[in-house]
Design a protein around this motif. Structure first.
Motif, PDB file in Angstrom:
ATOM      1  N   THR A 181       0.830  -1.199   0.000  1.00  0.00           N
ATOM      2  CA  THR A 181       0.000   0.000   0.000  1.00  0.00           C
ATOM      3  C   THR A 181       0.867   1.253   0.000  1.00  0.00           C
TER       4      THR A 181
ATOM      5  N   TRP B 267       0.504   3.903  -3.015  1.00  0.00           N
ATOM      6  CA  TRP B 267      -0.407   5.033  -2.812  1.00  0.00           C
ATOM      7  C   TRP B 267       0.314   6.330  -2.595  1.00  0.00           C
ATOM      8  N   ASP B 268      -0.214   7.310  -3.301  1.00  0.00           N
ATOM      9  CA  ASP B 268       0.253   8.664  -3.105  1.00  0.00           C
ATOM     10  C   ASP B 268      -0.892   9.399  -2.394  1.00  0.00           C
ATOM     11  N   ALA B 269      -0.555  10.247  -1.409  1.00  0.00           N
ATOM     12  CA  ALA B 269      -1.593  10.883  -0.590  1.00  0.00           C
ATOM     13  C   ALA B 269      -2.577  11.686  -1.456  1.00  0.00           C
TER      14      ALA B 269
ATOM     15  N   GLU C 297      -3.304  11.307  -4.656  1.00  0.00           N
ATOM     16  CA  GLU C 297      -4.150  10.400  -5.459  1.00  0.00           C
ATOM     17  C   GLU C 297      -5.226   9.780  -4.585  1.00  0.00           C
ATOM     18  N   LEU C 298      -4.835   9.447  -3.358  1.00  0.00           N
ATOM     19  CA  LEU C 298      -5.771   8.812  -2.430  1.00  0.00           C
ATOM     20  C   LEU C 298      -6.948   9.736  -2.147  1.00  0.00           C
TER      21      LEU C 298
ATOM     22  N   LEU D 229     -10.802   9.057  -3.075  1.00  0.00           N
ATOM     23  CA  LEU D 229     -11.838   9.027  -2.035  1.00  0.00           C
ATOM     24  C   LEU D 229     -12.968   9.996  -2.372  1.00  0.00           C
TER      25      LEU D 229
END
Lengths: 166, 700
Positions: A135, A139-141, A143-144, A148
């Motif tokens: 993860t 995952w890039d913050a 992009e996350l 969301l």
């Protein structure tokens, strides 16, 4: 005087006498060397006399001045010589029983090190770490947050559509 | 690894009954919850409630089963399989003791109190005749230079008064790595090999001599035991808050510990203090691993005890709770704000334990401990979600029924079947919550005289329950915030726990809890308008929020604590008959309370300086700090006065022995014109320094 008071000698007359003596010597020294302030002469003289007296009393002339002072002041404190025999402070020669009392105060500050190696052992954090690692790498913050928000929008729209139908 | 089998034969039976009962109760609760929805329209908010419910209910169920275990164990007179009840007790006095270090990590705590505690424990050990086997280590991590210098003087004073040179040691750590666990690990690395056991205490811990001796004998008789944790009781409280905590820990705490011990046996808890540890396996297996997170600043385990217990079990050694051992004490937080400060640290620590939940090789019992600790804080946000989802669900249901023309739906709403399940669920929840408390009171009744008499014991218990009832929603909100802050990655610093009953100001209470009152006041009309009669379910929560500032303030006031004491409320056995080890500990006469700028005495007073120089190992001049930097600091100190330096700069100067010696010479030798005026004042007051009067020149 303030400096001598810090030694907490129980005999105030003795403190005054010592102070006068030191001031007198400082005056003499200042006459010889006027480049230094009288207070500097007085203190240098007081420190030197104390150092020499403690070194001779403890029989530790070979040690550095800071060590002699530290050991000597503690010896003075623990033996209570400053309380029981204030007149003997800076007195030379020091009576044998007082010299003995000073030398007997042995300060044990800590046992010698007995070094052990204490290092963390490897711990396998199990499947959660595998998942988490994947993860973190994926995952890039930013992009996350976008993902969301996108799915929050989709679900809200779907919920609204359903609530209109039902 | 230790190959000794630490479990007794009925370990599996106990564990399976514990788990079985917990699951059965949770399943029963869930079933009643599902049945309460029967015949009704279910909204998505209800699915959230149903999803969260088992997690919440399982915590109540686990607590209940533990209390039942404890109650059962008390009824049968204790656990005969417990390590502290082994055959060794019959020949206890003949068991020789091994070298044991009593390790007291300190961090800016009140020095006078610590030193009096050590003196009391020393005298208590002296009475047992076994003092020769024990050494005390004051392991300081204090960052405040005033505390540092005071600790050194207090150490010398202790050694002098108790004739304890070579038995009580003081060590100040230069690099404060990994907080308290790092402090203890540092002791282990330096001196661990000298001792077979160490008894780790907190700065406020007190243990009586006989308990210390018995712990060592228990370890000697049971080589498979790695840690024995005693049950510390809270004492010396003056504020109402602390007295209530003391009372509840005495009445209910023991029951849960006993239950936990019965269920877990050799997989018990370690709470980080008031426990004996076998040093060799601790050194070999229990150094804390770093957490596998990307940010290097967050890799250190904050809450070390649970992990250390898990690692000790992992190494094959038992971790036991000596719940019956008397004479183990600690002090609790004096008010709600201090408790929340502590909880924030614990929350961050417990959430980190998540990583160990799934680590390979961790014993089932340890995983259970980790899970219980984790859920202790996660329950709060879950409870909040449950409440919000439940309220919305109720609102939508009401709205749906109001708008619905279908008589079938109206019938469902008033279904006695669903209503009876709600009643049953409520009854079950209240039973699980309050029966352990009732049992705690029942088991305390035979010794009611030690709690101020039966009527006062019952009244105190009633008031304590009332306060818990109102504080629970406040804690829920704060714990939720702590969980969120931790998850968002806000760094938690390990701070000194305040133990002084100084009370909170009204301003502080309004600033910290006022917003909760506002929230409660706003929610009252909103919930009444939208939820109608259902809003009564929220009344206790809203009341707790509204009353939060008042409750925080009133419980922090020392006078209220004293008043309750005078009325015979919240009385504990240690208040009725204080053991000698606790006497004089709460007299506030430490040097630190008398003055500030104590650290300058290490520069001015020859005696204080001598103590400091003896303890700061010399020969490493400047200690890695550039010489020029030290020279600049020294000159600034002389010319601008001690207030010109910050804490870090003061510490840097104090660490360098040669600098301290040089400053002493210069401060007394330089003419007044070359010194900052504050030095003249400090020189004049040096002889009357509280360090001298409290510690160094007191009559023995």
């Amino acid at each position: 005087m303030n400096f001598l008071n810090t030694f907490e000698l129980s005999d105030h007359a003795q403190v005054s006498e010592l102070a006068l003596n030191l001031l007198h010597q400082a005056r003499e020294l200042h006459r010889k060397d006027p480049s230094r302030e009288p207070v500097t002469h007085a203190m240098a003289n007081a420190q030197k006399r104390l150092g020499d007296w403690l070194a001779a009393s403890l029989g530790e002339e070979h040690r550095s001045p800071s060590r002699i002072m530290a050991t000597g002041y503690i010896a003075l404190l623990l033996s209570q010589v400053h309380r029981t025999a204030p007149a003997s402070v800076l007195a030379s020669p020091l009576p044998e029983e007082l010299r003995q009392a000073l030398r007997e105060t042995l300060l044990v500050t800590g046992p010698d090190f007995n070094i052990s190696s204490m290092t963390p052992r490897h711990l396998d954090y199990g499947p959660m770490l595998q998942i988490a690692r994947q993860t973190w790498h994926r995952w890039d913050a930013k992009e996350l947050v976008i993902a969301l928000l996108f799915w929050a929008g989709v679900y809200s729209a779907f919920y609204w559509w359903l609530s209109q139908r039902l | 690894m230790n190959d000794a089998a630490p479990h007794t034969n009925n370990f599996v039976v106990r564990r399976s009954i514990f788990l079985g009962l917990s699951i059965l109760l949770t399943a029963s609760g869930l079933l009643l919850m599902l049945n309460s929805y029967s015949g009704q329209k279910i909204f998505w908010e209800d699915y959230v409630s149903i999803g969260v419910f088992p997690l919440l209910f399982s915590q109540i169920a686990v607590g209940f089963v533990l209390a039942m275990y404890g109650f059962f164990d008390r009824l049968r007179g204790g656990d005969r399989h417990h390590l502290m009840r082994g055959a060794w007790r019959e020949k206890e006095d003949s068991i020789p003791l091994a070298a044991t270090a009593i390790v007291i990590p300190v961090y800016n705590e009140e020095v006078g109190r610590i030193s009096k505690g050590i003196a009391n424990m020393w005298r208590s050990l002296e009475k047992t005749g076994q003092l020769e086997h024990f050494d005390f280590y004051i392991c300081s991590d204090s960052t405040d230079p005033d505390h540092w210098v005071e600790e050194e003087c207090a150490w010398l004073s202790l050694c002098q008064r108790l004739n304890a040179f070579g038995k009580i040691f003081y060590r100040k750590r230069r690099h404060r790595i990994n907080g308290k666990s790092g402090n203890v690990a540092d002791f282990c690395r330096r001196w661990g090999k000298r001792y077979r056991y160490m008894i780790v205490l907190d700065a406020d811990s007190i243990m009586i001599g006989s308990a210390l001796v018995r712990l060592v004998r228990a370890m000697e008789a049971n080589p498979e035991a790695g840690i024995i944790q005693t049950q510390p009781y809270m004492v010396l409280g003056h504020s109402l808050f602390r007295r209530i905590l003391q009372f509840s820990s005495q009445v209910y705490g023991g029951l849960f510990s006993q239950g936990c011990s019965m269920a877990q046996m050799s997989s018990g808890s370690y709470w980080g203090h008031n426990a004996i540890i076998r040093v060799a396996p601790f050194i070999e297996y229990c150094d804390l691993p770093l957490l596998p997170v990307p940010d290097p600043r967050r890799r250190h385990v904050l809450s070390h005890d649970t992990v250390e217990a898990a690692l000790m079990r992992h190494a094959g050694y038992g971790v036991w709770i000596a719940y019956e051992e008397p004479g183990s004490y600690e002090e609790g937080p004096p008010n709600l704000s201090d408790m929340l400060t502590r909880d924030r640290r614990w929350c961050a620590g417990n959430l980190q334990h998540f990583w160990f939940l799934f680590a390979r090789g961790i014993e089932m019992g340890s995983r259970l401990q980790i899970w219980i600790g984790l859920m202790g804080y996660l329950c709060s946000p879950l409870w909040l979600i449950f409440l919000i989802a439940g309220s919305f669900g109720a609102y939508f249901r009401m709205r749906f029924l109001t708008l619905s023309a279908d008589p079938q739906d109206l019938g469902a709403a008033t279904s006695s079947h669903a209503g009876s399940h709600v009643g049953l669920l409520l009854g079950l929840t209240l039973t699980l919550l309050f029966l352990p408390r009732v049992l705690g009171i029942l088991t305390t009744l035979p010794k009611a005289a030690q709690f101020g008499g039966t009527s006062r014991l019952l009244l105190s218990a009633l008031l304590e329950n009332l306060l818990s009832f109102f504080l629970a929603p406040v804690l829920m909100i704060f714990h939720t915030l702590f969980v969120l802050l931790t998850l968002l990655g806000w760094q938690i610093k390990w701070t000194t726990q305040n133990r002084a009953d100084t009370g909170l100001t009204i301003k502080h209470c309004l600033a910290l809890y006022g917003w909760l009152s506002c929230l409660g006041l706003i929610m009252c009309p909103i919930s009444a308008y939208y939820l109608g009669n259902v809003s009564w379910w929220l009344a206790p929560i809203l009341a707790g929020w509204i009353l939060a500032p008042f409750l925080a303030w009133v419980t922090s006031v020392r006078r209220m604590g004293m008043l309750s004491r005078a009325c015979g409320l919240f009385v504990t056995p240690e208040e009725v008959q204080p053991p000698p080890e606790l006497q004089g500990l709460d007299d506030d006469d430490g040097a630190s309370s008398a003055a500030s700028q104590l650290w300058v005495q290490a520069l001015l007073s020859p005696y204080v300086q001598a103590v400091h120089l003896s303890l700061v190992r010399q020969g490493t001049s400047s200690n890695g700090v550039p010489v020029q930097f030290l020279a600049t600091l020294r000159e600034r100190l002389i010319r601008e006065g001690p207030q010109a330096l910050n804490t870090k700069e003061k510490s840097r100067l104090l660490w360098d022995g040669e600098t301290v010696f040089w400053l002493h010479q210069e401060l007394w030798s330089r003419p007044a014109a070359q010194l900052h005026p504050s030095w003249i004042k400090l020189q004049a007051g040096c002889a009357g320094s509280p360090l001298l009067s409290h510690y160094l020149t007191t009559e023995n």
